[in-house]
Design a protein around this motif. Sequence first.
Motif, PDB file in Angstrom:
ATOM      1  N   LEU B  47      34.756  37.197  39.131  1.00 28.75           N
ATOM      2  CA  LEU B  47      36.140  37.631  38.897  1.00 28.75           C
ATOM      3  C   LEU B  47      36.673  37.085  37.575  1.00 28.75           C
ATOM      4  CD1 LEU B  47      37.490  37.387  42.544  1.00 28.75           C
ATOM      5  CD2 LEU B  47      37.452  39.448  41.126  1.00 28.75           C
ATOM      6  N   ALA B 103      40.796  34.867  41.588  1.00 28.11           N
ATOM      7  CA  ALA B 103      39.454  34.265  41.557  1.00 28.11           C
ATOM      8  C   ALA B 103      39.442  32.869  42.171  1.00 28.11           C
ATOM      9  CB  ALA B 103      38.938  34.210  40.110  1.00 28.11           C
ATOM     10  N   ALA B 150      40.337  42.942  42.873  1.00 25.69           N
ATOM     11  CA  ALA B 150      40.128  41.486  42.832  1.00 25.69           C
ATOM     12  C   ALA B 150      40.263  40.875  44.227  1.00 25.69           C
ATOM     13  CB  ALA B 150      41.126  40.851  41.864  1.00 25.69           C
TER      14      ALA B 150
END
Lengths: 430, 430
Positions: B47, B103, B150
Amino acid sequence: MSTQLELPAETVAAESVTDLVEGIARAARSAQRVLARMSSPEKEQALQLAADSLRAAEGDILAANATDMANGAANGLSSAMLDRLKLTPERLAAMADAVAQVAVLTDPVGHVIDESSRPNGMVLQRVRIPVGVIGIIYESRPNVTADAAALCVRSGNATLLRGGSEAVHSNRAIHAALVAGLTQGGVPADAVQLMPTQDRAAVGAMLAAAGLIDMIVPRGGKSLVARVQADARVPVLAHLDGINHTFVHAAADPAMAKAIALNAKMRRTGICGAMETLLIDATYPDPHGLVEPLLDAGCELRGDARACAIDPRILPASDEDWDTEYLEAILSVAVVDGLDAALTHVSTHASGHTDAIVTQDQSVADRFLAEADSAIVMHNASSQFADGGEFGLGAEIGIATGRLHARGPVALEGLTTYKWLVRGTGQVRP
Amino acid sequence: MSTQLELPAETVAAESVTDLVEGIARAARSAQRVLARMSSPEKEQALQLAADSLRAAEGDILAANATDMANGAANGLSSAMLDRLKLTPERLAAMADAVAQVAVLTDPVGHVIDESSRPNGMVLQRVRIPVGVIGIIYESRPNVTADAAALCVRSGNATLLRGGSEAVHSNRAIHAALVAGLTQGGVPADAVQLMPTQDRAAVGAMLAAAGLIDMIVPRGGKSLVARVQADARVPVLAHLDGINHTFVHAAADPAMAKAIALNAKMRRTGICGAMETLLIDATYPDPHGLVEPLLDAGCELRGDARACAIDPRILPASDEDWDTEYLEAILSVAVVDGLDAALTHVSTHASGHTDAIVTQDQSVADRFLAEADSAIVMHNASSQFADGGEFGLGAEIGIATGRLHARGPVALEGLTTYKWLVRGTGQVRP
């Protein structure tokens, strides 16, 4: 909403059945708000009264059941169906005991799942609450009436029960006894309602009642579950198939593998946790020792080419066999090349119920547990343990193979959801 | 499955769109199995590479967005829609930063929810796993492409993205940049796919893909969400309305009540957490002081008879007002007789999103928190806090008002489910 109302199926138009079901569901929603406010001891007490009431109504219930049995015999029900329908003093006592056991299960409602506080001082909690109104659509076994109602009441949910016509008299008698006890304990009568009509359109109306019924649990044969899953606009908690695999890895202990395979298939072949496909690692040292006890126990084995080479009694499998839940003494057998091939077979053919590995190699077991994707994944145990009681849940409303909300054996927690509570002291958002 | 494939809408028959979508979903399922095996640091790294890649692709993405903006202007999109569509270097940087923030969110996958052991020695765990394949159907805002992808990657899910045609060039450029970074980090390209066709039949095929897509999250206007909820055979996580109530109880602190009411309505009127109905206790001492700041701030108030008597500027409400999400500077106001009447109004009209009480009486607050049934229930706070970021979740995929699986702000945990792991030592069921 009177629970006594009976509309002859022939005279009820689809629209009025929908109105009827929606009215019942709305009454259930109102009753559920009262039930949701009852304390855990109050619900326990009401369920104990319901259990007592079931015991006291033995005569009525057995008489009603005798009517169903006579009608069933006259209508040519199979002996298996008649056996599921039949109530005896012992079965009725077990039904009442089960209600009393559910009464003392830990109440999940009000449990704080987690809690946090924000920099601005707000305190957040997620708290378990009942799902709301739960529809149960079931066949044959009249004990579902009591079991499902008890689990729903314990978890603060209203229940709409729709049993099969073959058990209509038994279900009415059980329901009447339950409600007599529950209302004595303060549970509103509309919180546990039996559909007042056997019109099949009522099932359709329940399945369509999104927003009025929060969840449907079908209990019965595959055609019932398939219809519910295909038609429902309401979320469904169920399993259609239990196509369960046991993979005997190269490093399995042969005695353990033999015992698990035999038990997983033959202890009871008709339950959803029974093994339906045996996967044997190509390098497993004693494949014949694995299949022999199954063959000797009278199990029909259907194998791929390599499996057929293990014993001449193994018949060739067709493509369909790998996707078949037999629920009888038939087993498909494939020889696979190691863990990855076993996982590929499982991911292609499993129904998301229960898959197991037998191995002494911990790292192989860990990979199987991580990568097999079913609701229940087992290492060195028989898939016949796939059951809420065996899992220590005290009871189960069913086993779910869907991916959301609740998976595997579903008991009280699966009948709850949560809400967020936010406690502030006047905070406004900048 | 190439992610570059483009089929002109006119030439695609419904059946082939279904085949196309099902093929894409199957490829996503395979890719998800690889993603599910990636460790938390590996997903974090991928990510971060995706965020870098978005930053590096600024020129391409802004150029693509300029094409969409030009087409949008030519097609007469409203200025509000054009504003949602528009990307700037700042908005793109914020998009990349959001990916980098996701992330480092705690990975829910692998978390042990609970554990128990049975008398026979079997050890049971419930462990969080990704839901699987998640479909995102959205409009206008191209940042959803990056946000949703994401969140899904972080939680081990494959994503099928279906944005609106008005943003097709922007979405393709963002998707290409994301996938370039993610694949560099070991995520299979098919784990994050953008629908290769803008044919509207593709949305229908996604909604119908039960068993291939595990969950659909619609992000956009009410008509999009309503269509998805009405047509989907796949479970949907969404909210249709945010008809949010604030009940100012007799024992509310007047200064706090005034500040909360003004903020809940007027801070931003267009967000789903905005208050839409103000309930004023009939014995609240200063009702005029409560409505005056709202009227002075330019909010139109529509009241029942008793509310209209508070200030001549309050217009009479129609029956519809109580079920209307305005999303603008309009507010319905009702005077109610105490807590029970407020709860009745809320249970009748709330959409299950966020309802609040303002009171200094703790026992009244406790009853409201217990009995109001929405996903979020607040005491002495502004409903505008109803947001995953404000709740400390780091991000949100959306807010859900359904009753099952996940409710309120849904972030990473809501994108997971669980499975049961059973570890034995050869147990068979007696």
